[in-house]
Design a protein around this motif. Structure first.
Motif, PDB file in Angstrom:
ATOM      1  N   SER A 147     -16.850  26.917  10.695  1.00 14.30           N
ATOM      2  CA  SER A 147     -17.581  27.249   9.469  1.00 14.30           C
ATOM      3  C   SER A 147     -18.412  28.521   9.615  1.00 14.30           C
ATOM      4  CB  SER A 147     -18.494  26.084   9.071  1.00 14.30           C
ATOM      5  OG  SER A 147     -19.548  25.935  10.003  1.00 14.30           O
ATOM      6  N   GLY A 148     -18.313  29.171  10.783  1.00 12.50           N
ATOM      7  CA  GLY A 148     -19.003  30.442  10.969  1.00 12.50           C
ATOM      8  C   GLY A 148     -20.267  30.392  11.794  1.00 12.50           C
ATOM      9  N   ARG A 149     -20.636  29.209  12.303  1.00 10.41           N
ATOM     10  CA  ARG A 149     -21.820  29.112  13.152  1.00 10.41           C
ATOM     11  C   ARG A 149     -21.582  29.844  14.467  1.00 10.41           C
ATOM     12  NH1 ARG A 149     -26.480  26.540  10.792  1.00 10.41           N
ATOM     13  NH2 ARG A 149     -25.663  25.359   9.037  1.00 10.41           N
ATOM     14  N   SER A 150     -22.620  30.484  14.985  1.00 14.87           N
ATOM     15  CA  SER A 150     -22.491  31.196  16.248  1.00 14.87           C
ATOM     16  C   SER A 150     -22.503  30.216  17.420  1.00 14.87           C
ATOM     17  CB  SER A 150     -23.644  32.190  16.418  1.00 14.87           C
ATOM     18  OG  SER A 150     -24.876  31.500  16.604  1.00 14.87           O
ATOM     19  N   ARG A 151     -22.013  30.663  18.563  1.00 14.46           N
ATOM     20  CA  ARG A 151     -22.000  29.817  19.758  1.00 14.46           C
ATOM     21  C   ARG A 151     -23.418  29.445  20.175  1.00 14.46           C
ATOM     22  NH1 ARG A 151     -17.224  31.038  23.816  1.00 14.46           N
ATOM     23  NH2 ARG A 151     -15.520  31.331  22.331  1.00 14.46           N
ATOM     24  N   THR A 152     -24.332  30.381  20.039  1.00 20.51           N
ATOM     25  CA  THR A 152     -25.724  30.115  20.399  1.00 20.51           C
ATOM     26  C   THR A 152     -26.317  29.028  19.510  1.00 20.51           C
ATOM     27  OG1 THR A 152     -26.020  32.411  21.118  1.00 20.51           O
ATOM     28  CG2 THR A 152     -28.016  31.129  20.671  1.00 20.51           C
ATOM     29  N   THR A 153     -26.013  29.081  18.223  1.00 23.47           N
ATOM     30  CA  THR A 153     -26.519  28.073  17.289  1.00 23.47           C
ATOM     31  C   THR A 153     -25.960  26.696  17.615  1.00 23.47           C
ATOM     32  OG1 THR A 153     -26.749  29.709  15.510  1.00 23.47           O
ATOM     33  CG2 THR A 153     -26.645  27.387  14.866  1.00 23.47           C
ATOM     34  N   VAL A 154     -24.668  26.635  17.902  1.00 21.42           N
ATOM     35  CA  VAL A 154     -24.025  25.357  18.220  1.00 21.42           C
ATOM     36  C   VAL A 154     -24.639  24.742  19.468  1.00 21.42           C
ATOM     37  CG1 VAL A 154     -21.870  24.265  18.951  1.00 21.42           C
ATOM     38  CG2 VAL A 154     -21.855  25.938  17.085  1.00 21.42           C
ATOM     39  N   LEU A 155     -24.760  25.545  20.524  1.00 18.32           N
ATOM     40  CA  LEU A 155     -25.356  25.026  21.760  1.00 18.32           C
ATOM     41  C   LEU A 155     -26.810  24.648  21.556  1.00 18.32           C
ATOM     42  CD1 LEU A 155     -23.842  27.431  24.457  1.00 18.32           C
ATOM     43  CD2 LEU A 155     -23.293  25.023  24.090  1.00 18.32           C
ATOM     44  N   GLY A 156     -27.522  25.436  20.750  1.00 17.99           N
ATOM     45  CA  GLY A 156     -28.927  25.133  20.488  1.00 17.99           C
ATOM     46  C   GLY A 156     -29.107  23.818  19.750  1.00 17.99           C
ATOM     47  N   LEU A 157     -28.261  23.578  18.736  1.00 15.83           N
ATOM     48  CA  LEU A 157     -28.336  22.329  17.980  1.00 15.83           C
ATOM     49  C   LEU A 157     -28.088  21.113  18.875  1.00 15.83           C
ATOM     50  CD1 LEU A 157     -26.484  23.272  14.673  1.00 15.83           C
ATOM     51  CD2 LEU A 157     -28.842  22.489  14.864  1.00 15.83           C
ATOM     52  N   TRP A 158     -27.041  21.187  19.690  1.00 16.09           N
ATOM     53  CA  TRP A 158     -26.728  20.061  20.564  1.00 16.09           C
ATOM     54  C   TRP A 158     -27.741  19.922  21.686  1.00 16.09           C
ATOM     55  CZ3 TRP A 158     -24.141  16.358  18.704  1.00 16.09           C
ATOM     56  CH2 TRP A 158     -23.132  16.590  17.777  1.00 16.09           C
ATOM     57  N   GLY A 159     -28.348  21.036  22.080  1.00 18.58           N
ATOM     58  CA  GLY A 159     -29.412  20.958  23.073  1.00 18.58           C
ATOM     59  C   GLY A 159     -30.604  20.179  22.540  1.00 18.58           C
ATOM     60  N   VAL A 160     -30.954  20.425  21.276  1.00 18.16           N
ATOM     61  CA  VAL A 160     -32.062  19.699  20.649  1.00 18.16           C
ATOM     62  C   VAL A 160     -31.733  18.213  20.542  1.00 18.16           C
ATOM     63  CG1 VAL A 160     -33.352  19.393  18.500  1.00 18.16           C
ATOM     64  CG2 VAL A 160     -32.931  21.688  19.389  1.00 18.16           C
ATOM     65  N   VAL A 161     -30.506  17.906  20.122  1.00 21.35           N
ATOM     66  CA  VAL A 161     -30.085  16.510  20.001  1.00 21.35           C
ATOM     67  C   VAL A 161     -30.166  15.809  21.358  1.00 21.35           C
ATOM     68  CG1 VAL A 161     -28.159  14.968  19.467  1.00 21.35           C
ATOM     69  CG2 VAL A 161     -28.616  16.934  18.008  1.00 21.35           C
ATOM     70  N   ALA A 162     -29.692  16.487  22.400  1.00 22.15           N
ATOM     71  CA  ALA A 162     -29.706  15.895  23.744  1.00 22.15           C
ATOM     72  C   ALA A 162     -31.133  15.639  24.220  1.00 22.15           C
ATOM     73  CB  ALA A 162     -28.977  16.814  24.726  1.00 22.15           C
ATOM     74  N   VAL A 163     -32.046  16.563  23.946  1.00 19.15           N
ATOM     75  CA  VAL A 163     -33.445  16.390  24.362  1.00 19.15           C
ATOM     76  C   VAL A 163     -34.079  15.210  23.628  1.00 19.15           C
ATOM     77  CG1 VAL A 163     -35.740  17.422  24.264  1.00 19.15           C
ATOM     78  CG2 VAL A 163     -33.800  18.783  25.057  1.00 19.15           C
ATOM     79  N   VAL A 164     -33.843  15.111  22.315  1.00 21.27           N
ATOM     80  CA  VAL A 164     -34.414  14.005  21.537  1.00 21.27           C
ATOM     81  C   VAL A 164     -33.878  12.668  22.039  1.00 21.27           C
ATOM     82  CG1 VAL A 164     -34.541  12.949  19.250  1.00 21.27           C
ATOM     83  CG2 VAL A 164     -34.813  15.417  19.493  1.00 21.27           C
ATOM     84  N   CYS A 165     -32.584  12.614  22.335  1.00 25.12           N
ATOM     85  CA  CYS A 165     -31.992  11.372  22.848  1.00 25.12           C
ATOM     86  C   CYS A 165     -32.567  11.017  24.215  1.00 25.12           C
ATOM     87  CB  CYS A 165     -30.475  11.512  22.934  1.00 25.12           C
ATOM     88  SG  CYS A 165     -29.638  11.482  21.330  1.00 25.12           S
ATOM     89  N   THR A 166     -32.796  12.013  25.036  1.00 29.29           N
ATOM     90  CA  THR A 166     -33.400  11.759  26.348  1.00 29.29           C
ATOM     91  C   THR A 166     -34.802  11.186  26.191  1.00 29.29           C
ATOM     92  OG1 THR A 166     -32.128  13.560  27.361  1.00 29.29           O
ATOM     93  CG2 THR A 166     -34.102  12.827  28.524  1.00 29.29           C
ATOM     94  N   LEU A 167     -35.586  11.767  25.288  1.00 32.90           N
ATOM     95  CA  LEU A 167     -36.936  11.251  25.036  1.00 32.90           C
ATOM     96  C   LEU A 167     -36.889   9.836  24.467  1.00 32.90           C
ATOM     97  CD1 LEU A 167     -38.635  14.438  23.530  1.00 32.90           C
ATOM     98  CD2 LEU A 167     -38.867  13.518  25.846  1.00 32.90           C
ATOM     99  N   ALA A 168     -35.831   9.530  23.695  1.00 35.59           N
ATOM    100  CA  ALA A 168     -35.682   8.174  23.153  1.00 35.59           C
ATOM    101  C   ALA A 168     -35.499   7.162  24.278  1.00 35.59           C
ATOM    102  CB  ALA A 168     -34.492   8.118  22.196  1.00 35.59           C
ATOM    103  N   THR A 169     -34.858   7.569  25.367  1.00 37.52           N
ATOM    104  CA  THR A 169     -34.703   6.682  26.518  1.00 37.52           C
ATOM    105  C   THR A 169     -36.068   6.323  27.089  1.00 37.52           C
ATOM    106  OG1 THR A 169     -32.647   7.862  27.033  1.00 37.52           O
ATOM    107  CG2 THR A 169     -33.484   6.365  28.711  1.00 37.52           C
ATOM    108  N   ALA A 170     -36.915   7.328  27.246  1.00 32.01           N
ATOM    109  CA  ALA A 170     -38.267   7.074  27.747  1.00 32.01           C
ATOM    110  C   ALA A 170     -39.047   6.208  26.768  1.00 32.01           C
ATOM    111  CB  ALA A 170     -38.992   8.398  27.985  1.00 32.01           C
ATOM    112  N   GLY A 171     -38.872   6.476  25.467  1.00 31.99           N
ATOM    113  CA  GLY A 171     -39.552   5.664  24.465  1.00 31.99           C
ATOM    114  C   GLY A 171     -39.118   4.211  24.513  1.00 31.99           C
TER     115      GLY A 171
END
Length: 233
Positions: A147-171
């Motif tokens: 859809s035209g998203r840049s590679r940096t944007t894609v990696l950044g989005l999934w990086g945020v998702v991964a961090v939130v999920c990791t924090l959910a483990t601690a929660g």
């Protein structure tokens, strides 16, 4: 730190899938078969790691209430994400990332809760989370790139998702460590309800659509592996 480490390992497959999507094109059939395998693994985890353990620890009523709330919460959130995505292709990236959060957070909360309750990681649940994340992030990342998203944007989005999920483990670990058995069982039921709705509404249909007639066999293999790991651990 141990809980965060295991949570990061489970969530890392989201980034791994995004990187794999950047490196090469994956056939729909391959993604579908991995989706089927992951669905089978999650079904086993819902059965043996969530529902059964929840009933054993806190009773059927708490698990039943959690199931209803988790199913309703996921269904409403998923409908909101789909409505947002329908407004235009330009909004494609965010709904995909939010969709991963909808099933990722309950999984990781339970992973952390299991660590707090038993002191050891559930290998079956860890494998189920890791495997089910891969096709989701591969397919979603491919769609975002298309859809035209840049590679940096894609990696950044999934990086945020991964961090939130990791924090959910601690929660999840903190919640279970300070909660009575009934509340813990309710959390397990909530995760199970959310995952079951996700499986039936999106993951299994997508696996059958993309993987074809072999998707069912891949699901059985995933279920057998996760169930075996659950019994062994």
């Amino acid at each position: 730190m141990t809980t965060i480490m295991w949570g990061a390992l489970a969530a890392s497959s989201l980034l791994v899938g995004a990187v794999l999507a950047l490196l090469r094109d994956w056939s729909a059939r391959t993604v579908g078969l991995v989706l089927g395998f992951g669905a089978g693994a999650l079904i086993a985890s819902v059965s043996f790691e969530l529902a059964e353990e929840g009933v054993r620890g806190g009773g059927a009523l708490a698990v039943g209430a959690g199931l209803a709330l988790g199913a309703l919460a996921y269904a409403l959130a998923d409908r909101a994400v789909e409505g947002y995505a329908a407004r235009g292709a330009g909004a494609a990236g965010l709904p995909l990332a939010v969709g991963a959060l909808l099933d990722g957070i309950p999984e990781q909360v339970v992973l952390g809760g299991g660590l707090a309750a038993g002191g050891s990681v559930s290998v079956a649940l860890l494998v189920a989370i890791f495997v089910s994340n891969l096709p989701e992030s591969i397919g979603s990342s491919a769609d975002m790139l298309g859809s035209g998203r840049s590679r940096t944007t894609v990696l950044g989005l999934w990086g945020v998702v991964a961090v939130v999920c990791t924090l959910a483990t601690a929660g999840g670990a903190v919640a279970v460590a300070h909660a009575p058995d009934g509340v813990t069982a309710g959390i397990q039921g909530f995760a199970a309800g959310a995952l079951l709705v996700m499986l039936i509404d999106s993951m299994i249909p997508e696996a059958r659509k993309k993987g074809g007639e072999l998707a069912g066999l891949a699901t059985v293999v995933g279920f057998a592996l996760a169930a075996g790991l659950s019994l062994l651990t």
